[in-house]
Design an enzyme around this catalytic site. Structure first.
Site, PDB file in Angstrom:
ATOM      1  N   CYS A  73      68.671  44.703  70.499  1.00  0.00           N
ATOM      2  CA  CYS A  73      68.793  45.555  71.938  1.00  0.00           C
ATOM      3  C   CYS A  73      67.845  44.978  73.393  1.00  0.00           C
ATOM      4  O   CYS A  73      66.415  43.874  71.982  1.00  0.00           O
ATOM      5  CB  CYS A  73      68.145  46.836  71.005  1.00  0.00           C
ATOM      6  N   HIS A 111      74.924  52.319  67.957  1.00  0.00           N
ATOM      7  CA  HIS A 111      73.899  52.662  68.110  1.00  0.00           C
ATOM      8  C   HIS A 111      73.133  52.833  69.480  1.00  0.00           C
ATOM      9  O   HIS A 111      71.862  53.021  69.396  1.00  0.00           O
ATOM     10  CB  HIS A 111      74.043  50.490  68.299  1.00  0.00           C
ATOM     11  N   GLU A 112      73.873  53.186  70.499  1.00  0.00           N
ATOM     12  CA  GLU A 112      73.180  53.387  71.541  1.00  0.00           C
ATOM     13  C   GLU A 112      73.873  54.780  70.980  1.00  0.00           C
ATOM     14  O   GLU A 112      71.895  55.569  72.062  1.00  0.00           O
ATOM     15  CB  GLU A 112      74.582  53.205  73.002  1.00  0.00           C
ATOM     16  N   HIS A 134      70.232  55.694  70.586  1.00  0.00           N
ATOM     17  CA  HIS A 134      68.890  56.166  71.328  1.00  0.00           C
ATOM     18  C   HIS A 134      68.594  57.152  71.826  1.00  0.00           C
ATOM     19  O   HIS A 134      67.621  58.057  72.284  1.00  0.00           O
ATOM     20  CB  HIS A 134      69.594  54.811  72.605  1.00  0.00           C
TER      21      HIS A 134
END
EC number: 3.5.1.88
Length: 202
Positions: free
Chosen positions: A121, A163-164, A167
């Protein structure tokens, strides 16, 4: 014939990416990437109500920042902006491969099949750890012009999107790491605190 050529030109124009940006790194990227430990990474992002030039400018600046860090994905909270926007380009070294912009992305469904893969990341540089995620997903989102889209993704694209989106929800990939010993080791080696990791519930 002139009319036909004009129509072809018009169609070609429509197919051009709405956001054009060089993939060459710049010395001073337009945005700062916040690192693990900053509250920006733990604050859930807000839905984008209107897709306008300001949102497209933000997406462009995010892409420039991402390319300058040699990343393949970046979410707005990573640059301190709490909007549900992320950019992805799995082929960041290919100048002819257009990036993707995801506005208000939502995972509609996930596969029962899961796999483990090493993730890194831009907000946690130097740390690379295995994370278990669904192998494929179905996604709804809006593109950079505000058009509603749906897509099926698997492999690296599915993993990067998940993954994003994490966030956008205030979650970092290290929250999902199960190898506690390796997690502590890599965090310590890269000057991050174990106390900045919040164990995810899913």
């Amino acid at each position: 014939m002139a009319g036909s050529f004009a129509q072809l030109a018009k169609n070609a124009e429509k197919k051009k990416p709405s956001i054009s940006v060089s993939k060459e790194p710049v010395e001073n990227p337009p945005l700062k990437v916040y690192q693990l430990g900053d509250e920006a990474l733990r604050t859930p992002a807000n839905r984008i109500v209107k897709v306008d030039d300001a949102i497209r400018k933000l997406a462009k600046d995010m892409l420039i920042t991402m390319y300058s860090s040699k990343g393949i994905g970046l979410a707005a909270p990573q640059v301190g902006i709490q909007k549900r926007l992320l950019v992805i380009d799995l082929n960041f070294e290919d100048p002819n491969s257009p990036p993707m912009v995801f506005i208000n992305p939502e995972i509609i469904s996930s596969s029962a099949t899961v796999d483990t893969y090493e993730e890194g990341c831009l907000s946690i540089p130097g740390v690379y750890l295995n994370v278990l995620r669904p192998s494929s997903i179905k996604l709804s989102y809006r593109d950079e012009m505000g058009r509603p889209k749906k897509m099926n993704a698997d492999g690296l694209m599915a993993r990067c999107i998940q993954h994003e989106i994490d966030h956008l929800n205030g979650v970092c990939f290290v929250d999902k790491v199960t190898d506690e010993e390796e997690l502590k080791k890599q965090l310590n080696e890269n000057n991050f605190k174990r106390s900045d990791v919040i164990k995810a519930t899913n």
